[in-house]
Design an enzyme around this catalytic site. Structure first.
Site, mmCIF file in Angstrom:
data_model
loop_
_atom_site.group_PDB
_atom_site.id
_atom_site.type_symbol
_atom_site.label_atom_id
_atom_site.label_comp_id
_atom_site.label_asym_id
_atom_site.label_seq_id
_atom_site.Cartn_x
_atom_site.Cartn_y
_atom_site.Cartn_z
ATOM 1 N N GLN A 175 27.537 36.577 5.511
ATOM 2 C CA GLN A 175 28.049 35.247 5.841
ATOM 3 C C GLN A 175 27.075 34.168 5.393
ATOM 4 O O GLN A 175 25.918 34.187 5.792
ATOM 5 C CB GLN A 175 28.191 35.073 7.350
ATOM 6 C CG GLN A 175 29.029 36.103 8.050
ATOM 7 C CD GLN A 175 29.362 35.622 9.454
ATOM 8 O OE1 GLN A 175 30.192 34.727 9.620
ATOM 9 N NE2 GLN A 175 28.725 36.191 10.464
ATOM 10 N N GLY A 176 27.586 33.202 4.680
ATOM 11 C CA GLY A 176 26.737 32.116 4.201
ATOM 12 C C GLY A 176 27.114 30.781 4.802
ATOM 13 O O GLY A 176 27.715 29.936 4.137
ATOM 14 N N SER A 190 24.720 29.091 7.504
ATOM 15 C CA SER A 190 23.523 28.324 7.843
ATOM 16 C C SER A 190 22.688 27.993 6.617
ATOM 17 O O SER A 190 22.625 28.769 5.655
ATOM 18 C CB SER A 190 22.664 29.122 8.816
ATOM 19 O OG SER A 190 23.432 29.528 9.915
ATOM 20 N N GLU A 230 34.459 35.566 15.305
ATOM 21 C CA GLU A 230 33.119 36.039 15.578
ATOM 22 C C GLU A 230 32.762 35.853 17.049
ATOM 23 O O GLU A 230 32.114 36.680 17.667
ATOM 24 C CB GLU A 230 32.117 35.285 14.695
ATOM 25 C CG GLU A 230 30.697 35.811 14.841
ATOM 26 C CD GLU A 230 29.720 35.171 13.861
ATOM 27 O OE1 GLU A 230 30.001 34.072 13.369
ATOM 28 O OE2 GLU A 230 28.677 35.790 13.608
ATOM 29 N N GLU A 240 24.568 27.025 23.812
ATOM 30 C CA GLU A 240 24.664 25.610 24.187
ATOM 31 C C GLU A 240 25.873 24.980 23.485
ATOM 32 O O GLU A 240 26.646 24.231 24.100
ATOM 33 C CB GLU A 240 23.374 24.859 23.800
ATOM 34 C CG GLU A 240 22.169 25.192 24.682
ATOM 35 C CD GLU A 240 21.591 26.588 24.419
ATOM 36 O OE1 GLU A 240 21.761 27.112 23.297
ATOM 37 O OE2 GLU A 240 20.980 27.159 25.340
HETATM 38 C C1 LIG Z 1 20.388 37.549 14.491
HETATM 39 C C2 LIG Z 1 20.970 36.378 13.786
HETATM 40 C C3 LIG Z 1 21.860 36.576 12.763
HETATM 41 C C4 LIG Z 1 22.389 35.501 12.076
HETATM 42 N N1 LIG Z 1 23.220 35.755 11.035
HETATM 43 C C5 LIG Z 1 23.676 34.714 10.305
HETATM 44 C C6 LIG Z 1 24.482 34.946 9.148
HETATM 45 O O1 LIG Z 1 24.752 36.086 8.795
HETATM 46 N N2 LIG Z 1 24.900 33.905 8.437
HETATM 47 C C7 LIG Z 1 24.613 32.611 8.792
HETATM 48 O O2 LIG Z 1 25.069 31.701 8.155
HETATM 49 N N3 LIG Z 1 23.863 32.348 9.892
HETATM 50 C C8 LIG Z 1 23.369 33.372 10.638
HETATM 51 N N4 LIG Z 1 22.584 33.133 11.732
HETATM 52 C C9 LIG Z 1 22.194 31.752 12.021
HETATM 53 C C10 LIG Z 1 22.879 31.154 13.222
HETATM 54 O O3 LIG Z 1 24.202 30.843 12.940
HETATM 55 C C11 LIG Z 1 22.057 29.917 13.631
HETATM 56 O O4 LIG Z 1 20.813 30.386 14.055
HETATM 57 C C12 LIG Z 1 22.705 29.132 14.728
HETATM 58 O O5 LIG Z 1 23.884 28.504 14.295
HETATM 59 C C13 LIG Z 1 21.743 28.058 15.270
HETATM 60 O O6 LIG Z 1 21.192 27.290 14.256
HETATM 61 P P1 LIG Z 1 19.601 27.115 14.140
HETATM 62 O O7 LIG Z 1 18.998 28.452 14.180
HETATM 63 O O8 LIG Z 1 19.337 26.260 12.984
HETATM 64 O O9 LIG Z 1 19.172 26.376 15.480
HETATM 65 P P2 LIG Z 1 19.283 24.830 15.807
HETATM 66 O O10 LIG Z 1 20.630 24.339 15.478
HETATM 67 O O11 LIG Z 1 18.121 24.125 15.230
HETATM 68 O O12 LIG Z 1 19.146 24.883 17.390
HETATM 69 C C14 LIG Z 1 17.909 25.074 18.059
HETATM 70 C C15 LIG Z 1 18.158 24.882 19.558
HETATM 71 O O13 LIG Z 1 18.701 23.575 19.788
HETATM 72 C C16 LIG Z 1 19.930 23.662 20.471
HETATM 73 N N5 LIG Z 1 20.884 22.656 20.006
HETATM 74 C C17 LIG Z 1 21.173 22.291 18.746
HETATM 75 N N6 LIG Z 1 22.166 21.399 18.722
HETATM 76 C C18 LIG Z 1 22.557 21.217 19.992
HETATM 77 C C19 LIG Z 1 23.579 20.438 20.621
HETATM 78 N N7 LIG Z 1 24.425 19.661 19.944
HETATM 79 N N8 LIG Z 1 23.687 20.530 21.959
HETATM 80 C C20 LIG Z 1 22.842 21.301 22.667
HETATM 81 N N9 LIG Z 1 21.892 22.061 22.144
HETATM 82 C C21 LIG Z 1 21.747 22.024 20.808
HETATM 83 C C22 LIG Z 1 20.452 25.049 20.142
HETATM 84 O O14 LIG Z 1 21.375 25.499 21.117
HETATM 85 C C23 LIG Z 1 19.193 25.872 20.115
HETATM 86 O O15 LIG Z 1 18.842 26.255 21.403
HETATM 87 C C24 LIG Z 1 22.042 34.190 12.437
HETATM 88 C C25 LIG Z 1 21.156 33.977 13.493
HETATM 89 C C26 LIG Z 1 20.614 35.065 14.165
HETATM 90 C C27 LIG Z 1 19.648 34.781 15.278
#
Ligand SMILES: Cc1cc2nc3c(=O)[nH]c(=O)nc-3n(C[C@H](O)[C@H](O)[C@H](O)COP(=O)(O)OP(=O)(O)OC[C@H]3O[C@@H](n4cnc5c(N)ncnc54)[C@H](O)[C@@H]3O)c2cc1C
Lengths: 377, 330
Positions: free
Chosen positions: A125-126, A128, A245, A361
């Site tokens: 999945q692409g 992030s 998902e 969240e």
């Molecule tokens: C094991 C694993 C597998 C993954 N696999 C994939 C994959 O295959 N493909 C892919 O595309 N992505 C993947 N991801 C990425 C995942 O989708 C993102 O980690 C997720 O969407 C959160 O984005 P971020 O990590 O940038 O955190 P951020 O968005 O930076 O968030 C950091 C913190 O801030 C909080 N926060 C952010 N915005 C808000 C808001 N509006 N309100 C309240 N709190 C907020 C979040 O809840 C979190 O606690 C994976 C992640 C993990 C951990």
């Protein structure tokens, strides 16, 4: 109301159980989030496909069994109860395929679905990007029209791509209309990872396995048939995938029921303090409750009521449940919890549940705004 | 497999819901409080009797509707949602089916509403004891009908319960058939958990409405994320408990071997969910949730009163026993 199997369902369950009993590898495969383990898991997927268990709810012409949703749940229950391997095809079978069924052209369906079921194409999945996680609409990877060549040129970077280093294809969102804001102007693309211009770098997750990857795209050409759904319609299409998902398809109750059973088994082998006894009972209750919640949800679905934003409730519950089951097991293990083993590995993986598929969240925001109808900020 | 409400179940539930919306609004719940006018409750009691609710789970030959526990659960949720201040859930779920099964000749008067029977709980406390003609006492082995001791009414968190305590639970034996007694006890537990689900829904509805209207910092407080997250969690708790309660009803109706543990699960989930929802609801209201002038307290206090009688420890014991978990000797 009937909470037991019909005779047809019971026969289906018996057949699945028997096949799994005879086929599940006696010793667990190495982690599917390592290169070697992934290859072993793909062999297992091919075995599942050959016996038509890879995607039971799909039409027979794509390799399924036309199974009902109930039968699918039954298969999942039996699958995890049998201790069968993790599904490294999950992104293709459980996330991309439902979207293909809804939005794909007949040509895309006929080409891609059988290859997904057969574990010929392995999808990641692409979504992030380094600057766009929760705020997915903030992605900057772009696709530029190449009219002469009849296709698109993709440039940008995806990250946290699960098993990206081992997969063959990527689906995800790219910005096709640079003038459009946020959710508009995005398109859902299907990209073979062996296309020139793609570079993939795997890296370690919390457990050290190379389960994450960064995917760099530099002027990668794909044809028009790589667009799923309409151009600039990507957000709507992507939301269908993320709904799968969060909801039922990725995390059916079977895996948690089997984890709860293993937890109870572990607990039976020792004398428990009143505190840990209650913890075990509560974890077990929550696994049963999740199953009943999904049975209710499937009944609603069959009555024509789509779960929609309610799938965020599933996600909140199963992700917390998974942590709770594993944390409880570690509590029972005492000093041995420090050692590498299925519970400590499972715990590390469970910790990601509240992050991936949209953080909890974000899910709470969705439930509040779209289920309860609270005003947006 | 099929876990949907049938059309009949939905229709009956909706009829009861409408009746309660009309006949048991917050004012009627308030009327049951010590300073209130309890005569206001008679219309509610009669309307429910006329509708046949008391005999819902009594066989048709015995003058009831011939439904079972699966059908009762949606109704019980409504009784909780409205915080009905009379032993309606107890009558429909426990008293009437038990009298019917025991062939007791007092059944017709109970079904017609002429005889009002309360159900004694733990410690011989009797909710609605001050408004009952008889009290049903369930011990481990027997069911007995006892004369109420309407005085004194005990001061309690939920003043609408007209709570009394029996000093003498001798009365008259209804049955000592262990099957009937244990079914009655399970049904009482089911009734409590289903009402708690309904109470949770009521408190959440009140809160969602309130936070959409109340403005601070120039915006509705429901747009603040801290408020949203409280309420999203509250909804999740209810939505997880509700199917477990319904499944427990089904297990009782089908006499499944797992029925005792299914009921225990329902009690644990529903009582804890409703109590957490009560906290979230009060918190999200601010001070107005902390008054007796606003309605929320009626439902929160009923929640605490019902939860107080739940004995979660006993249910966890039952579940641990069923799972064959051994505790270390103390
Ligand atoms: C094991 C694993 C597998 C993954 N696999 C994939 C994959 O295959 N493909 C892919 O595309 N992505 C993947 N991801 C990425 C995942 O989708 C993102 O980690 C997720 O969407 C959160 O984005 P971020 O990590 O940038 O955190 P951020 O968005 O930076 O968030 C950091 C913190 O801030 C909080 N926060 C952010 N915005 C808000 C808001 N509006 N309100 C309240 N709190 C907020 C979040 O809840 C979190 O606690 C994976 C992640 C993990 C951990």
């Amino acid at each position: 109301m009937e909470l037991t199997d019909t005779p047809t369902e019971a026969a289906f369950r018996a057949e699945a159980r028997e096949w799994l009993r005879a086929s599940v590898p006696a010793t667990p495969l190495p982690s599917g989030d390592t290169r070697e383990g992934f290859a072993r898991h793909v062999e297992w997927e091919k075995q599942l496909f050959a016996a038509r268990w890879a995607a039971v709810s799909w039409p027979a012409r794509y390799g399924g069994r036309d199974a009902s949703l109930w039968e699918w749940l039954i298969f999942e229950e039996e699958y995890y109860a049998a201790g069968a391997p993790q599904r490294v095809t999950q992104n293709g079978i459980f996330l991309l395929a439902p979207t293909l069924f809804d939005f794909g052209t007949p040509a895309q369906q006929d080409l891609l679905l059988p290859r997904i079921a057969a574990a010929e194409d392995l999808w990641c999945q692409g979504w992030s990007e380094p600057e766009a996680g929760s705020d997915l609409a903030g992605i900057t990877s772009r696709a530029v029209r190449d009219e002469a060549a009849g296709g698109w040129r993709l440039t940008g970077q995806k990250t946290w791509t699960t098993r990206g280093a081992f997969c063959t294809h990527l689906f995800g969102l790219f910005r096709t209309d640079p003038a459009a804001q946020r959710h508009r102007g995005l398109t859902y693309f299907l990209v073979p990872l062996d296309t020139p211009g793609v570079t993939v770098r795997g890296f370690g997750r919390l457990d050290g396995d190379e389960g994450f990857a960064e995917v760099f795209l530099n002027d990668v050409f794909v044809s028009d048939s790589a667009v799923l759904g309409g151009v600039n319609e990507g957000w709507r299409v992507a939301m269908a995938t993320t709904g799968s998902e969060r909801g039922l398809t990725l995390r059916s109750p079977g895996r948690f029921l089997s984890a709860a059973d293993r937890l109870v088994e572990l607990a039976r082998s020792r004398r428990l303090s009143p505190r840990s006894r209650d913890r075990v009972v509560r974890s077990w209750i929550n696994a049963q409750a999740y199953q009943l919640f999904t049975l209710r949800q499937v009944s609603e679905l069959l009555a024509g009521r789509q779960p929609g934003a309610r799938s965020s409730l599933n996600k909140l519950f199963w992700s917390e449940l998974d942590i709770d089951l594993h944390a409880t097991a570690l509590d029972l293990l005492g000093p041995a919890a420090e050692l590498d083993g299925p519970w400590s590995r499972g715990f590390l993986f469970a910790l990601s549940g509240p992050i991936y598929a949209g953080t909890n969240e974000i899910q709470r925001n969705i439930v509040a705004e779209r289920v309860l109808g609270l005003p947006r900020a | 497999m099929d876990f949907a409400l049938t059309e009949d179940q939905v229709a009956l539930r909706d009829t009861v819901r409408e009746l309660l919306a009309a006949q048991c609004p917050p004012d009627v719940v308030r009327a049951a409080w010590p300073a209130g006018e309890p005569a206001a409750l008679d219309g509610l009691w009669d309307a429910l009797a006329t509708m046949g609710v008391f005999g819902a789970a009594v066989p048709e030959e015995a003058g009831g509707l011939g439904l079972d526990e699966t059908d009762l659960v949606p109704l019980l949720e409504e009784f909780g949602y409205a915080a009905v201040p009379l032993p309606v859930a107890e009558t429909a779920t426990v008293v009437a089916p038990l009298l019917a099964a025991a062939g007791d000749q007092r059944l017709p008067a109970v079904l017609s509403g002429a005889t009002r029977v309360a159900l004694a709980g733990a410690d011989r406390l009797v909710p609605y004891g001050a408004r009952a003609d008889l009290v049903l006492v369930l011990t481990d082995t027997q069911a007995r009908l006892v004369a109420p001791e309407p005085e004194p009414v005990l001061p309690t968190v939920d003043g609408s319960r007209a709570l009394t305590r029996l000093s003498d639970a001798t009365g008259e034996l209804v049955t000592d058939d262990p099957e009937l007694v244990s079914s009655a006890r399970h049904r009482a537990e089911l009734a409590t958990s289903a009402q708690l689900v309904g109470l949770g829904r009521r408190m959440l509805d009140l809160t969602v409405e309130y936070v959409g209207q109340r403005r601070q910092f120039g915006v509705p407080i429901g747009s603040f994320q801290a408020v949203k997250h409280h309420l999203a969690d509250a909804l999740l708790r209810i939505e997880i408990a509700a199917p477990a309660v319904h499944a427990a009803g089904w297990a009782l109706a089908r006499r499944r071997p797992s029925r005792a543990t299914d009921v225990s699960m329902a009690v644990v989930l529903a009582s804890e969910a409703a109590q957490d929802v009560a906290r979230a609801a009060i918190q999200c209201h601010g001070a107005i949730g902390y008054t007796v002038e606003y309605d929320l307290h009626l439902y929160a206090k009923r929640t605490w009163a019902l939860a107080a009688g739940c004995d979660v420890d006993a249910h966890l014991d039952r579940l641990a026993g069923a799972l064959d978990l051994k505790e270390e000797p103390a």
